[in-house]
Scaffold this motif. Structure first.
Motif, mmCIF file in Angstrom:
data_model
loop_
_atom_site.group_PDB
_atom_site.id
_atom_site.type_symbol
_atom_site.label_atom_id
_atom_site.label_comp_id
_atom_site.label_asym_id
_atom_site.label_seq_id
_atom_site.Cartn_x
_atom_site.Cartn_y
_atom_site.Cartn_z
ATOM 1 N N THR A 970 0.874 -1.624 -0.086
ATOM 2 C CA THR A 970 0.407 0.125 0.253
ATOM 3 C C THR A 970 0.921 0.766 -0.010
ATOM 4 O OG1 THR A 970 -1.918 1.327 1.017
ATOM 5 C CG2 THR A 970 -0.110 0.672 2.460
ATOM 6 N N LEU A 971 0.702 2.222 0.003
ATOM 7 C CA LEU A 971 1.243 3.554 -0.785
ATOM 8 C C LEU A 971 0.664 4.691 0.757
ATOM 9 C CD1 LEU A 971 2.716 5.358 -2.223
ATOM 10 C CD2 LEU A 971 1.143 6.106 -3.042
ATOM 11 N N TYR A 982 -1.501 1.049 9.409
ATOM 12 C CA TYR A 982 -2.104 -0.173 9.064
ATOM 13 C C TYR A 982 -2.468 -1.377 9.731
ATOM 14 C CZ TYR A 982 -2.672 2.817 4.978
ATOM 15 O OH TYR A 982 -2.812 3.265 3.581
ATOM 16 N N GLU A 983 -3.336 -2.035 9.095
ATOM 17 C CA GLU A 983 -2.787 -3.674 9.613
ATOM 18 C C GLU A 983 -2.301 -4.343 8.449
ATOM 19 O OE1 GLU A 983 -5.423 -5.088 12.440
ATOM 20 O OE2 GLU A 983 -5.785 -3.348 14.005
ATOM 21 N N PHE A 984 -1.012 -5.137 8.007
ATOM 22 C CA PHE A 984 -0.955 -5.754 7.176
ATOM 23 C C PHE A 984 -1.852 -7.840 7.945
ATOM 24 C CE2 PHE A 984 2.214 -3.703 4.488
ATOM 25 C CZ PHE A 984 1.274 -2.691 4.344
ATOM 26 N N HIS A 1330 -2.672 5.115 -6.557
ATOM 27 C CA HIS A 1330 -2.355 3.862 -4.993
ATOM 28 C C HIS A 1330 -2.975 2.476 -5.805
ATOM 29 C CE1 HIS A 1330 -2.548 6.364 -1.256
ATOM 30 N NE2 HIS A 1330 -2.854 7.845 -2.345
ATOM 31 N N TRP A 1331 -3.720 2.662 -6.601
ATOM 32 C CA TRP A 1331 -4.274 1.545 -7.030
ATOM 33 C C TRP A 1331 -2.986 0.734 -8.055
ATOM 34 C CZ3 TRP A 1331 -3.955 -1.832 -11.661
ATOM 35 C CH2 TRP A 1331 -4.660 -2.738 -11.385
ATOM 36 N N LEU A 1332 -1.907 1.266 -8.302
ATOM 37 C CA LEU A 1332 -0.918 0.165 -9.228
ATOM 38 C C LEU A 1332 -0.129 -0.337 -7.684
ATOM 39 C CD1 LEU A 1332 -0.179 2.720 -11.424
ATOM 40 C CD2 LEU A 1332 -0.560 0.532 -11.803
ATOM 41 N N GLN A 1333 0.111 0.157 -7.183
ATOM 42 C CA GLN A 1333 0.829 0.007 -5.443
ATOM 43 C C GLN A 1333 0.070 -1.046 -4.845
ATOM 44 O OE1 GLN A 1333 4.056 0.433 -6.342
ATOM 45 N NE2 GLN A 1333 4.499 2.501 -6.060
ATOM 46 N N THR A 1334 -0.876 -1.140 -5.337
ATOM 47 C CA THR A 1334 -1.578 -1.823 -3.999
ATOM 48 C C THR A 1334 -1.648 -3.378 -5.161
ATOM 49 O OG1 THR A 1334 -3.820 -1.743 -4.644
ATOM 50 C CG2 THR A 1334 -2.672 -0.581 -3.015
ATOM 51 N N ARG A 1335 -1.204 -3.537 -6.162
ATOM 52 C CA ARG A 1335 -0.776 -4.416 -6.977
ATOM 53 C C ARG A 1335 0.454 -5.081 -7.460
ATOM 54 N NH1 ARG A 1335 -5.546 -6.432 -6.440
ATOM 55 N NH2 ARG A 1335 -4.953 -8.213 -8.095
ATOM 56 N N ARG A 1336 1.509 -4.878 -6.655
ATOM 57 C CA ARG A 1336 2.363 -5.495 -6.486
ATOM 58 C C ARG A 1336 2.715 -6.819 -6.078
ATOM 59 N NH1 ARG A 1336 7.157 -2.100 -7.283
ATOM 60 N NH2 ARG A 1336 6.922 -0.262 -6.865
ATOM 61 N N ASN A 1337 3.535 -7.963 -6.957
ATOM 62 C CA ASN A 1337 3.383 -9.488 -6.807
ATOM 63 C C ASN A 1337 5.143 -9.503 -6.283
ATOM 64 O OD1 ASN A 1337 1.197 -10.654 -7.387
ATOM 65 N ND2 ASN A 1337 1.772 -9.224 -9.698
ATOM 66 N N PHE A 1338 6.017 -8.222 -6.237
ATOM 67 C CA PHE A 1338 7.322 -8.719 -5.968
ATOM 68 C C PHE A 1338 7.896 -7.394 -5.361
ATOM 69 C CE2 PHE A 1338 6.211 -10.961 -10.134
ATOM 70 C CZ PHE A 1338 6.184 -11.967 -9.727
ATOM 71 N N VAL A 1339 8.652 -7.443 -4.352
ATOM 72 C CA VAL A 1339 9.093 -6.213 -4.107
ATOM 73 C C VAL A 1339 9.619 -5.135 -5.269
ATOM 74 C CG1 VAL A 1339 11.177 -4.653 -2.951
ATOM 75 C CG2 VAL A 1339 10.307 -7.265 -2.154
ATOM 76 N N LEU A 1422 4.621 0.656 1.028
ATOM 77 C CA LEU A 1422 5.143 -0.283 2.384
ATOM 78 C C LEU A 1422 4.561 -1.648 1.730
ATOM 79 C CD1 LEU A 1422 2.994 1.648 5.715
ATOM 80 C CD2 LEU A 1422 5.580 1.555 4.666
ATOM 81 N N GLN A 1423 5.027 -2.732 1.670
ATOM 82 C CA GLN A 1423 5.394 -4.089 1.271
ATOM 83 C C GLN A 1423 5.785 -4.913 2.730
ATOM 84 O OE1 GLN A 1423 6.067 -4.338 -3.075
ATOM 85 N NE2 GLN A 1423 7.980 -2.489 -2.501
#
Length: 1620
Positions: A970-971, A982-984, A1330-1339, A1422-1423
């Protein structure tokens, strides 16, 4: 009027007096092949003009920065005050000029300097004389050659050949023609096989700065050391284009190039070497050779060896890489020697009579020797081939000078004759009787008596000088010198040669001759010249010319004599080719001249360089000391190469022969001094010798020309060469002999003297010898040592006494090394070693250790240790396994028993004592079992009485099972709010035991959770640090074997660098990091260009294109346009001055190639199969033609072309037209689009070309957007958000859901964001970000290559434009775990100084939740990446869409306890209801057991021979095999391959992964598990992984028993103790 009539009468007399002339050699001395036909000649009687006014002499060649001296002599005494102007013109533009007032009868130099930037072209020198009253006294002009080359640049390579993943190190050494150092700037280029520039260094200084710090005090010395050369390196990527690379060095418009070969080399488990002489005499009794075979550690192979010999056909080339050598069992004529026992090395001897009986006469023929070695233990068969040429004994003689000469009555004449063998090597008189072996020389004249034959004994240097005085026979016009070789008093029929000479053409029969007694002129010494004239004159003028420059001029006063001697100091400016020209004007008005040519040795008596090697400073043999003695305050550079490499491929030495060949190119307009090149064999020159040569010019014009000068004068020379040439041309396009007669073009170089003076055989190429295969193409396959070994690539400055010393390491191989050196200084220039130095530099003792790179926890590993002893005595070596808390040693129980599951282990050091005999090796395996996961270092030490050697190898230990990955990102946006929490959610449960089931949910201890935090919205940037390059391997965890993998790494680094240059993160970025990162980007650029084509083959239809798999017939418009976008983004002017240069010609040719695939309607069509089916498989078709509209492809092509309109040239207009037609096509059809990606990229393209329809298209794009809790996106289907219910006050995020169209949606959204940015509506793009950064599969990546790169590009542009919204970053992020409240995790601080750094925090207890509390000012990504290993198929994380069917059969060989595994996979595509009939390009990857491997060459055979349908590449990947397919369809693709045990590993894991997936939609996949339970039961002795195992080949191996006194005493003591 009277004069005109007289001249006409004179010309008519000349034409009337042309009469036939008979052969002067009527006595039959000439060879029977020589013939003579009557010729019409111009008589030599003439009219003399007494009113001569001027004479002008100047160089025929001008160069940039040259100071040109034009010598003018005023002969008219009435012109007492005349001004002479000399001008240099290039066509109609004056380049340089000067004028000077001259005094009659005194030669005077008019000098001017050629500008450095003088352009190439057609040059003339104009000379005019003006009297004081302004009247023009004379005017003349002449053409001169313009030579851009003002410097010689020598290029020295560390090695003659290279392979992928190596560093090319080289030196560019620029010097002037007199070898003075050039201390200024140099431009250097690396040019690839496709003639594209891969790297450029601009304006490098050849000076070198030194900085000293003495002791602890701040005593520092800064000064400038004149280095005189540049030393550079260029790193190759792990995959590159193979072929010929070129290093180009440029300075002062001088260009030098050096090519080297980069070959496709794959390491073999066993390497076979077969060695024979390159050339063998057919009279030799036997053919002797050596066969050796080694493992990768260098230890010899024990097994069987077979030798096969075949005859090479005359008309075929030995190209094993193209024309496969027949296997030993193939039919055909051959000598076949069956398998014999082999112990690492074997000598063989084949009787010559046996070879001749099988193949016939071998003279000038070649045999191919193939050695095949079989290792029964590993079931490995490998071969090597070598080609040897055969020749017969032959002797030859030749003149060092031309075969056509000139003589002058009563003057000295000299001829140099060399005696050589048939291979052009020096004739060794020591092998013959000196009394009966000689050269007989006969001298004959056409009129008068001949000279008596002279028998010359052959000296050691094999060069005979024949000197005599020409008799005073005024009627003699021609002379013949015939040389014959006699061996044992017998005439050698093939060893004779004849030289023809004509009398110098002087109408008044006045002659001048220069001679010298200095046979070997040297710099800083004097040279003695003697001038002889036949008729007295008061003074003789002379010039010394070198490199077409008049370097010295003077006048000799004859003092009432016909002979005078003069001493001239030899200077560096005369080296190496010089000429002295002397002339005078006779009282008859004739200009009389002569010239001699001499060679100046490149080194002086006072400036020498020598090299010695001190091997006694380090008695262990690990290092040697090089001691060089040369000029003081000089830089000495060393280089060394292995002996076999030097012999086959030329090595890296830099010798006088190279310098002479280069410097003689400056003197191309003059005749060289007589020389002879000696060869070490038929193909390898080794030495060049020179002699002083007399003039071969038949008239005065030729004298000046032969010295490299032009002559302008109004003296009537009489010999009108133009008239003679015109006469011969009128006789039927004939050429002129020196005597004025004619010959046809067919008679040129036909081996017959058709001119009586031999002019038709002048400067003819030597008769070609046997066409033998080049030395560098005789061995196949290449040996690894040719690519990996070099030595002593060092440089050091000399002390004030001229001494230089450096200590260098000796490689861990058995080898002989060839060392060379050169020095350069400002005072003395360049000096080189006269000969190379040979060093026997094998280390006396060393060990080699091999372990698997990756292993699973619990597996038992046999660490392979090879121990080598190259001393002359037997030694005892103690091998020590160092202690470690991360592994233990495995012990065997009684009778060699050991458990596979729970062996007895011990900690601490472990010692093994070995006995090694001279020049032998031993192999042992030391068994260990890792105790912890992670990286462990295994250290093994070998100790002897002489030295110790420590080797450390690293093993990456992982948990067994298949890894499930989970990503949450998330951003954090603290722009208008002070705090955000946030809570992950960690999806891995605390309890790994599933109730009521007999298996674990995941492997205990395998769960990991890491939090990655980076600043700003576009991060992370170089997430693994600036030292490590970004590749598809660490970005999206996919192979970089295809072009997309290379493009992923290259473009990602480029976009990161763009952000660091323009974004907020640039505040914490310095230039040193920029240079380092540009170096890394250049490596990936090098990898990317391996898929580029521009070789002018196939009529150029592929030039400029890129291919995803490197196959020329599969070049792609889609890929080429994508690469073109990335190359334009990388073409930054400020980066070019550092380390990243993008060749504009590549962009131009790629643009041109793309335009060739544009249809007449404006759309673009794909050249090959569509690899990205989801985005570029057209869904819309034309109503008229039913052809696809290709809107996505057309949009990408037009974006690429529009971005590259900065390319200059004629292509620019074509690009503008292509863009307009494509824009019209998009404007017509964009409203029909239904696909989200197609709509997004077309809309962006319309904005890029500034279409009037862009606003309408944008409105349609906005109307198609989708909204979720994560932001705004574009997709054909709804995608789930990772936000879950608010169970607490904080927002909780679950791991991201995967979708089979996720990459499609990310790419669509990225182009939508780019469209917003292009419209200057950046602020509205925040929810998209914001949406693009939530779709990351890798660092550092999303799904695949295409979506990741365009998403990163969009985010970088967004970050740059929004970077000023936060003036200063001050962000704190607190991280805590809900189930680990007592452990305090270090908070993360983000400031302007560390915004570009990725900060990582690990979670110890991987379950529950991670609490993120951020406050301050700034943005942060944050990832959290969570992974856990599972052992059961039902626990594998399911893919979004199971698009493939996979089956696998594994056959286990019972031989050597399953040492061979035969894999038989099958894969097919499952299209489903909404999928295409076949996949996009896909990868099948399969995990393999630890310690097993398949050699890369066998994988490449599956591809190269077309064994597997649609297979485009196959490679070894860490613990995996990757198979790259162009596509899968509904027909299963099945193949097989064999794995062999390479490293002994026991108790292997049971569970292995196999996966098939689409590259561009990786969640369209099949992820499965296969098991190998049989391997799990193998113990360490079952795989022979311990030296303790009693039934293994290496157990207690000893060839013989050697009893020492120590052993006898120990035995007696033990026996007495036992009895007691």
């Amino acid at each position: 009027m009277f004069k005109f009539v007289f001249v006409c009468i004179h010309v008519s007399m000349i034409l009337a007096n042309r009469v036939p002339r008979q052969s002067p050699f009527a006595d039959g001395i000439q060879p029977p092949l020589h013939k003579h036909e009557p010729r019409r000649v111009v008589p030599t009687h003439a009219y003399f003009k007494s009113e001569s006014n001027y004479m002008i002499v100047g160089p025929k060649i001008v160069r940039p920065l040259d100071i040109v001296s034009v010598w003018v002599t005023i002969l008219n005494k009435d012109w007492s005050a005349i001004t002479v102007a000399v001008s240099l013109f290039n066509q109609n533009e004056e380049i340089a000029a000067n004028e000077q007032r001259l005094i009659p009868e005194i030669p005077t130099a008019v000098e001017f300097q050629v500008p450095q930037n003088a352009p190439n072209g057609s040059y003339k020198i104009y000379v005019r004389g003006t009297l004081p009253n302004g009247h023009l006294a004379f005017y003349n002009e002449t053409n001169v050659m313009f030579q851009m080359k003002s410097l010689s640049i020598f290029i020295q390579l560390e090695k003659p050949m290279y392979r992928h993943d190596q560093k090319v190190r080289f030196r560019c050494i620029p010097v002037y023609s007199d070898l003075r150092g050039y201390f200024s700037t140099v431009d250097v280029y690396i040019i690839g096989p496709m003639n594209n520039i891969l790297r450029r260094w601009h304006s490098l200084q050849t000076t070198w700065g030194l900085f000293f710090v003495l002791g602890d005090r701040s005593l520092k010395m800064n000064f400038l050391c004149l280095l005189g050369y540049v030393e550079l390196s260029y790193q190759f990527a792990s995959f590159i284009a193979f072929g010929t690379y070129t290093i180009r060095c440029e300075a002062q418009q001088s260009i030098s190039e050096r090519s080297f070969q980069v070959d496709f080399f794959l390491q073999k488990k066993i390497e076979v070497n077969i060695s024979l002489p390159f050339f063998i005499n057919v009279e030799s009794p036997t053919i002797n050779g050596i066969v050796s075979a080694n493992y990768t550690t260098g230890r010899g192979v024990e097994g069987l060896m077979r030798l096969t010999v075949r005859l090479k056909n005359r008309d075929e080339r030995f190209e094993p890489a193209v024309n496969i050598i027949p296997v030993p069992d193939a039919n055909g004529t051959k000598l076949d020697y069956g398998y014999q026992p082999f112990t690492g090395r074997s000598n063989f001897a084949i009787p010559m009579t046996e070879a001749i009986r099988q193949f016939g006469d071998l003279t000038n023929r070649e045999l191919i020797f193939t050695a095949t070695v079989f290792d029964p233990l590993w079931n490995e068969t490998t071969n090597s081939s070598f080609l040897t040429s055969f020749y017969a004994t032959e002797y030859r003689i030749k003149f060092l000078s031309r075969q056509s000469g000139v003589f002058k009555p009563q003057m000295a004449y000299s001829a140099h004759v060399a005696v050589l063998n048939g291979d052009q090597s020096r004739f060794r008189i020591a092998d013959f009787d000196r009394n009966t072996t000689y050269v007989r020389i006969q001298t004959n004249f056409d009129v008068g008596s001949s000279l008596a034959p002279i028998d010359y004994p052959i000296p050691d240097d094999a060069i005979i000088t024949h000197q005599f005085i020409i008799p005073n026979q005024n009627q003699s016009m021609y002379m013949s010198i015939r040389a014959e070789l006699f061996v044992n008093n017998e005439f050698i029929q093939t060893a004779f040669i004849e030289q023809r000479s004509v009398r110098y053409r002087s109408p008044s029969r006045t002659y001048i001759q220069i001679t010298t007694t200095t046979t070997e002129p040297r710099i800083d010494n004097f040279m003695v010249f003697t001038v002889n004239i036949s008729r007295y004159c008061p003074q003789v003028h002379y010039h010394i010319i070198s490199a077409s420059r008049i370097v010295y001029a003077d006048t000799i006063q004859m003092r009432n004599t016909l002979q005078q001697t003069v001493h001239v100091a030899v200077t560096r400016r005369m080296a190496p080719s010089a000429h002295i020209l002397a002339y005078f004007i006779d009282y008859t008005g004739e200009l009389v001249a002569d010239v001699i040519h001499f060679h100046v040795n490149i080194t002086s008596d006072t400036v020498t360089l020598n090299l010695t090697v001190n091997q006694r400073k380090d008695l262990s043999g690990d290092t040697v000391e090089l001691l060089a003695y040369g000029p003081p305050q000089a830089r000495v550079a060393f280089a060394g190469t292995e002996y076999a490499q030097h012999q086959l491929y030329g090595g890296n030495d830099f010798l006088e022969l190279d310098i002479y060949n280069e410097l003689y190119e400056y003197d191309v307009s003059a005749y060289p001094s007589p020389n002879m090149t000696w060869y070490s064999n038929f193909l390898t020159p080794c030495e060049k010798v020179y002699r002083v040569g007399q003039s071969v010019a038949a008239n005065v014009y030729q004298v000046f020309r032969s010295a490299g000068l032009f002559l302008l004068t109004d003296i009537d020379i009489v010999i009108d060469e133009e008239q003679e040439a015109r006469f011969c041309m009128e006789q039927g396009n004939r050429f002129t002999c020196n005597d004025g007669s004619c010959y046809t073009i067919s008679e040129k170089c036909d081996g017959v003297f058709n001119c009586l003076d031999g002019a038709d055989e002048l400067d003819c190429p030597e008769k070609r010898g046997p066409l033998f295969t080049p030395i560098n193409k005789r061995l196949w396959p290449f040996w690894e040592r040719f690519f990996t070994f070099s030595m002593a690539w060092e440089s050091v400055s000399t002390y004030p006494d001229g001494r230089a010393q450096v200590t260098v390491s000796v490689p861990h191989v058995i080898g002989t090394w060839i060392l060379s050196a050169f020095s350069i200084s400002q005072q003395t220039g360049l000096s080189v070693l006269p000969n190379v130095l040979m060093l026997e530099g094998t280390r006396k003792f060393f060990i080699a250790v091999e372990v698997p790179g990756t292993a699973r926890l619990g597996e038992q590993i046999g660490v392979r240790v090879d121990v080598f002893n190259f001393q002359v005595k037997r030694i005892e070596a103690l091998i020590i396994l160092h202690a470690s808390s991360k592994y233990r040693f495995i012990n065997l129980d009684q009778h060699g028993e050991v458990s596979s599951f729970a062996p007895r282990t011990s900690e601490g050091q472990h010692h093994v004592l070995l006995i090694l005999y001279p020049s032998s090796s031993r192999r042992i395996h030391i068994p260990i079992v890792p105790l912890t996961a992670g990286s462990i270092d295994v250290t093994v030490e070998g100790i002897t009485g002489v030295k110790r050697h420590i080797v450390t190898q690293t093993i990456s230990v992982v948990y067994e099972g298949i890894v499930n990955h989970y990503s949450t990102s998330t951003l954090v946006s603290l722009e208008h709010r002070p705090r955000q929490m946030y809570e992950f959610d960690i999806i891995v449960p605390e309890n790994f035991i599933l109730p009521l089931h007999n298996y674990f949910i995941y492997v205990p201890g395998s769960a990991k959770a890491n939090v990655y935090i980076s600043g700003d919205v576009a991060g992370p940037y170089f997430w693994e640090g600036p030292e490590k390059p970004l590749t598809s391997d660490n970005l999206i965890y996919k192979t970089f074997a295809a072009a997309e993998g290379a493009l992923t790494g290259f473009a990602t680094m480029i976009y990161n660098l763009v952000y660091l240059r323009q974004g907020h993160g640039g505040r914490g970025f310095d230039q040193s990091k920029l240079v380092q990162l540009l170096d890394l980007a250049n490596i990936e650029y090098n990898r990317l260009m391996a898929f580029y084509f521009d070789d002018q083959s196939d009529m150029g239809i592929h030039d400029g294109a890129f291919s995803n798999f490197g196959w020329k017939n599969e070049t792609s418009v889609w890929l080429t346009s994508w690469v073109l976008i990335a190359l334009k983004d990388a073409a930054q002017a400020e980066w070019e001055q550092y380390n990243l240069f993008i060749d504009s010609r590549v962009r131009a040719k790629s643009s041109k190639w793309i335009m060739t695939h544009q249809n007449t309607d404006g759309s673009f069509k794909e050249h090959s199969n569509i690899l990205d089916r989801e985005k570029f498989q057209s869904l819309l078709h034309s109503n008229e033609t039913d052809l696809p509209l290709n809107l996505s492809l057309t949009a990408q092509a037009v974006i690429a072309l529009r971005m590259n309109t900065d390319i200059n040239g004629l292509i620019k207009e074509d690009m503008s037209d292509a863009i307009d037609r494509a824009r019209n096509w998009l404007e017509i059809h964009y409203q029909k689009i239904v696909d989200s990606f197609e709509l997004a990229i077309v809309t962006y393209a319309l904005h890029v070309v500034n279409s009037p329809e862009k606003d309408t298209a944008f409105n349609i794009l906005v109307s198609r957007q989708r909204t979720s809790a994560g932001g705004i996106y574009w997709s054909n289907v709804e995608l789930s958000s990772n936000r879950i219910v608010f169970l607490s006050l904080n927002e909780r995020l679950a791991p991201k859901h995967e979708s089979e169209v996720e990459a499609h949606a990310i790419a669509s959204t990225a182009f939508a964001l780019l469209t917003y940015i292009s419209r200057a509506q950046t602020l509205l793009g925040k929810p998209i970000v914001h949406w693009l950064q939530t779709r990351r599969n890798f660092v550092a990546g999303w799904c695949s290559s295409y979506d990741s790169l365009f998403a990163l590009k969009a985010l970088v542009q967004y970050a740059i434009r929004r970077g000023d919204t936060i003036q200063q970053y001050n962000l704190r992020v607190n991280i805590s775990s809900s189930d680990d409240a007592y452990r305090k995790i270090e908070p993360v601080f983000i400031t302007d100084d560390n915004i570009i750094d990725v900060q990582q925090r690990s979670i110890d207890k991987v379950y529950g939740r991670v609490l993120i509390d951020s406050y301050g000012t700034g943005y942060a990504l944050l990832q959290m990446k969570v992974e856990a290993n599972v052992e059961h198929p039902e626990m594998i994380r399911p893919v979004a869409y199971e698009a493939f069917y996979i089956s696998l059969n594994v056959d286990l060989s019972n031989k050597f306890n399953h040492s061979y595994l035969l894999y038989k996979p099958c894969v097919k595509w499952l299209p489903g209801a909404t999928k295409a009939k076949r996949s996009g390009w896909s990868i099948f990857m399969i995990e393999i057991p630890t310690g097993y491997r398949i050699e890369e060459r066998f994988l490449k055979d599956l591809v190269g021979f077309g064994i597997v349908r649609n297979l485009r590449d196959a490679e070894n990947y860490p613990n995996f095999l990757n198979f790259l397919f162009e596509f899968f369809d509904t027909t299963p693709i099945c193949w097989q391959f064999e794995l062999k045990r390479y490293i002994p590993v026991a108790n292997m894991t049971r569970y292995y992964e196999m996966k098939a997936y689409e590259w561009h939609e990786p969640w369209s996949a099949n992820r499965s598990m296969y098991t190998l339970r049989t391997l799990f039961g193998l113990d360490i002795c079952s795989v022979c992984g311990s030296y303790q195992c009693p039934y293994c080949p290496y157990y207690a191996a000893s060839p013989f028993l050697e009893l020492s006194l120590f052993l006898i005493i120990c035995a007696i003591v033990f026996q007495l103790f036992y009895i007691e």
